[in-house]
Write a protein that holds these residues in place. Structure first.
Motif, PDB file in Angstrom:
ATOM      1  N   CYS A  98      61.363  51.070  63.055  1.00 52.41           N
ATOM      2  CA  CYS A  98      61.909  51.338  61.713  1.00 52.41           C
ATOM      3  C   CYS A  98      62.157  52.823  61.488  1.00 52.41           C
ATOM      4  O   CYS A  98      62.942  53.205  60.636  1.00 52.41           O
ATOM      5  CB  CYS A  98      60.965  50.794  60.651  1.00 52.41           C
ATOM      6  N   SER A 100      60.234  54.904  60.099  1.00 56.74           N
ATOM      7  CA  SER A 100      59.632  55.496  58.899  1.00 56.74           C
ATOM      8  C   SER A 100      58.170  55.101  58.665  1.00 56.74           C
ATOM      9  O   SER A 100      57.538  55.627  57.756  1.00 56.74           O
ATOM     10  CB  SER A 100      60.476  55.129  57.668  1.00 56.74           C
ATOM     11  N   LEU A 113      55.028  49.665  63.004  1.00 57.48           N
ATOM     12  CA  LEU A 113      54.235  48.720  62.205  1.00 57.48           C
ATOM     13  C   LEU A 113      55.095  47.606  61.599  1.00 57.48           C
ATOM     14  O   LEU A 113      54.589  46.567  61.205  1.00 57.48           O
ATOM     15  CB  LEU A 113      53.461  49.474  61.130  1.00 57.48           C
TER      16      LEU A 113
HETATM   17 ZN    ZN Z   1      58.062  51.896  62.354  1.00 62.91          ZN
END
Ligand code: ZN
Ligand code: ZN
Length: 330
Positions: A98, A100, A113
Motif C-alpha cells: 500500500c 502507507s 499490513l
Molecule cells: Zn503497506
C-alpha cells in the motif's frame, strides 16, 4: 479466459477456462497479460510445500492462478487509482503493497499490513499474487494496491527485459547485493547460478567488486556466469570450493582467508552451509534462496568472524533504481 491453476495438491496444475477478473477494490487494476514467466517460487507452490497456498487453492474450487511476475496492459482501473490509466503498459511487482502502512513506511513493503489478512507464502506476507489470490499466468490479472505495486514501462525496452524487474532483479539485488554489502574492491561468491544467481552477478557488477566467484554444479550455467561478469567459476561437484578460492583468488593480500560476501541463491541447506564455510572475517552471508527445510548454523566456527547473516523477502524498494539502470543499457 484461460489461466494456469494450481489445484492445491502436489503436482496438480491445469490450464483451464476461468472467469475474467473484475475490479473488487478501488485500488485494483485489471491488466491484460503481455508477458509473464515462471519463478523458482512457483515450483515450491506446485510441489505442495506451502500449506497456506494449498488451503487457498482447494477452497476456491478451481485452484489458484499461478505466477507473480508479469508485464500487463492496463484495461480498467479502480476509482482510487491515480498513477496509471487504461492503455498503460506496466510491470507488475511480485510484492503488492500500500505504500502507507507502518511496515511500508519503514521500507518493509514485503510485509505490508494491508496484506496481513491474506494467506500467502506465510500468513501476512505481501507476495500474494499467485498465492493468496489469482496471479499472472492467465490472460487477465487483477492487481491489488496498484499505485504502489506497478511501474510504468518506458518505451523502447523489450518487455521481456522489463519482466525481469517484477521479481528476479530486485530480489537478487536487494537480498544479495545490498544486504550482502557488496562494495568496490570486495570479493563475492555467488552460490547457485540459476536465474537468481546470474542476476546477482549482474547486480554485484554494478558495485565494482574485485572478484566474483560463481559456484554451481552445472558447467553450462557457469559459462553464462562468466559471460555476465564472474571472474572465476567453480563446479562444486568437481572440486572443493573453499580450497579453490584460497588457492586461486587473491584480493590484494597473499592469502584470501574467505570471501567478503557469500550470496546463497538456491534455498538448500547444503548451499547455505557452504556459504557459512566461505566467508572470512567481517563477512556477510546473504541468503536469497527460498528455504523449505531447516539448515545448520555452524555458530561454533562463525561466531568469532564478526559475521553477518541476512535474509528475507524482497521489498522491491529498488525497482525504480534498477529500472534506471536497465534504461541506461538501451
Ligand atoms: Zn503497506
Ligand atoms: Zn518470482
Amino acid at each position: 479466459m484461460k489461466g494456469l491453476c494450481y489445484m492445491g495438491t502436489k503436482g496438480d496444475i491445469r490450464l483451464q477456462e476461468i472467469p475474467k477478473p473484475k475490479i473488487l477494490e478501488p485500488t485494483d487494476i485489471i491488466g491484460k497479460t503481455v508477458v509473464t514467466t515462471i519463478c523458482g517460487s512457483d515450483l515450491h507452490v506446485v510441489d505442495g510445500a506451502l500449506p497456506y497456498i494449498n488451503e487457498t487453492a482447494k477452497k476456491s474450487g478451481r485452484g489458484v492462478v499461478l505466477g507473480h511476475e508479469g508485464v500487463v496492459r492496463v484495461e480498467e482501473i479502480g476509482s482510487a487509482v491515480k498513477t496509471v490509466k487504461p492503455g498503460d503498459v506496466v510491470i507488475v511487482s511480485c510484492i503488492s503493497s500500500c505504500g502507507s502502512c507502518y511496515n511500508c513506511k519503514r521500507g518493509q513493503t514485503a510485509h505490508c499490513l494491508k496484506c496481513k489478512d491474506y494467506a500467502g507464502w506465510s500468513k501476512g506476507c505481501a507476495c500474494i499474487l499467485g498465492a493468496a489470490m489469482d496471479g499472472t499466468q492467465a490472460e487477465y490479472v487483477r492487481v491489488p494496491l496498484a499505485d504502489s505495486s506497478v511501474y510504468k514501462c518506458p518505451k523502447g525496452i523489450p518487455v521481456e527485459s522489463l519482466l525481469m524487474l517484477s521479481d528476479i532483479l530486485p530480489t537478487s539485488y536487494e537480498l544479495g547485493v545490498l544486504d550482502g554489502n557488496v562494495t568496490e574492491g570486495s570479493t563475492v561468491a555467488v552460490v547457485g547460478c540459476g536465474p537468481i544467481g546470474l542476476s546477482a552477478i549482474l547486480g554485484a557488477k554494478s558495485k565494482n567488486p574485485k572478484n566474483i566467484i560463481a559456484v554451481d554444479l552445472d558447467d553450462s550455467r557457469l559459462e553464462v556466469a562468466k559471460k555476465l561478469g564472474a571472474n572465476y567459476t567453480v563446479n562444486s561437484g568437481k572440486q572443493d570450493v573453499k580450497e579453490f578460492i584460497s588457492k586461486n583468488v587473491k584480493n590484494g593480500v597473499d592469502d584470501l582467508p574467505g570471501v567478503d560476501t557469500a550470496i546463497e541463491c538456491c534455498g538448500l541447506p547444503v548451499t547455505l552451509e557452504l556459504c557459512e564455510r566461505l566467508i572470512g572475517v567481517g563477512g556477510t552471508i546473504a541468503n536469497v534462496g527460498v528455504h523449505v527445510k531447516p539448515a545448520t548454523l555452524f555458530i561454533d566456527d562463525l561466531w568469532i568472524k564478526n559475521f553477518k547473516l541476512t535474509g528475507g523477502l524482497v521489498n522491491t524498494t529498488s525497482t525504480s533504481e534498477l529500472l534506471e539502470k536497465v534504461k541506461r543499457v538501451y
